[in-house]
Scaffold this motif. Structure first.
Motif, short mmCIF file in Angstrom:
data_model
loop_
_atom_site.label_atom_id
_atom_site.label_comp_id
_atom_site.label_asym_id
_atom_site.label_seq_id
_atom_site.Cartn_x
_atom_site.Cartn_y
_atom_site.Cartn_z
N ARG A 8 0.85 -1.20 0.00
CA ARG A 8 0.00 0.00 0.00
C ARG A 8 0.88 1.24 0.00
NH1 ARG A 8 -2.72 3.47 3.80
NH2 ARG A 8 -4.76 4.06 2.97
N VAL A 9 0.57 2.16 -0.90
CA VAL A 9 1.24 3.46 -0.96
C VAL A 9 0.13 4.50 -0.98
CG1 VAL A 9 2.71 4.99 -2.32
CG2 VAL A 9 3.22 2.53 -2.22
N HIS A 10 0.16 5.40 -0.01
CA HIS A 10 -0.90 6.41 0.08
C HIS A 10 -0.29 7.74 0.50
CE1 HIS A 10 -4.86 8.13 0.73
NE2 HIS A 10 -4.43 8.59 1.89
N GLU A 19 2.62 7.36 3.01
CA GLU A 19 2.50 6.18 3.85
C GLU A 19 2.82 4.94 3.03
OE1 GLU A 19 -0.83 3.74 6.47
OE2 GLU A 19 -1.26 5.78 5.84
N LEU A 20 3.69 4.13 3.58
CA LEU A 20 4.06 2.86 2.96
C LEU A 20 3.60 1.74 3.88
CD1 LEU A 20 7.77 3.73 2.03
CD2 LEU A 20 5.78 3.82 0.52
N GLY A 21 2.78 0.84 3.36
CA GLY A 21 2.30 -0.30 4.14
C GLY A 21 2.85 -1.59 3.56
N TYR A 22 3.22 -2.50 4.44
CA TYR A 22 3.83 -3.77 4.01
C TYR A 22 2.96 -4.95 4.44
CZ TYR A 22 7.85 -0.91 2.93
OH TYR A 22 8.67 0.04 2.40
N ALA A 23 3.17 -6.08 3.78
CA ALA A 23 2.36 -7.29 3.99
C ALA A 23 2.38 -7.76 5.45
CB ALA A 23 2.84 -8.42 3.07
N ASP A 24 3.47 -7.50 6.16
CA ASP A 24 3.56 -7.94 7.56
C ASP A 24 2.83 -7.01 8.53
OD1 ASP A 24 5.22 -5.73 7.76
OD2 ASP A 24 6.98 -6.86 8.41
N GLY A 25 2.17 -5.98 8.00
CA GLY A 25 1.44 -5.04 8.83
C GLY A 25 2.22 -3.80 9.23
N THR A 26 3.50 -3.77 8.92
CA THR A 26 4.34 -2.61 9.23
C THR A 26 3.97 -1.45 8.32
OG1 THR A 26 6.16 -4.09 9.81
CG2 THR A 26 6.72 -1.79 9.43
#
Length: 127
Positions: A8-10, A19-26
């Motif tokens: 996710r990039v928002h 905001e950068l979101g990663y598969a591990d929830g970070t």
């Protein structure tokens, strides 16, 4: 080691944060100012540590657009007209993980140069 690719990039316009979101929830939130002063472009980094140009007056900079460059990077378009340099997934992850240390170093370099985060004049946004 290859950094993870964000799922996710928002961009938050109000706070001017990517905001950068990663598969591990970070998740990480990087200010547009931080991204601008650490642009990977030759205009900012130079062609070596001795030719890097300290970025000043970027406190109010924001993003006007974000485009994907292939499957490996983002191109960030800043409202001060800067849009060179590709932010690879590895580079963005490095900026995120080391944000506190890199920001402290930037503030130290600003102080040593007698420079400021504040722009010299009234900020004008390009539309």
């Amino acid at each position: 080691m290859t950094a993870p690719i964000p799922t996710r990039v928002h961009y938050h316009r109000q706070t001017r944060e990517l905001e950068l979101g990663y598969a591990d929830g970070t998740t990480y939130r990087l200010s547009a100012e931080y991204l601008r002063v650490y642009s990977p472009s030759a205009e900012v980094r130079g062609h070596g540590p001795d030719t890097a140009k300290l970025q000043t007056g970027m406190k109010h900079v924001g993003l006007t657009n974000i485009t994907q460059a292939g499957r490996y990077a983002l191109k960030l378009h800043f409202d001060d007209g800067h849009d060179t340099g590709l932010y690879s997934w590895d580079y963005l992850h490095d900026l995120a993980v080391h944000q506190d240390a890199y920001w402290a170093d930037y503030l130290k370099r600003l102080e040593a140069a007698g420079a400021s985060r504040e722009p010299l004049g009234i900020p004008v946004r390009q539309l």
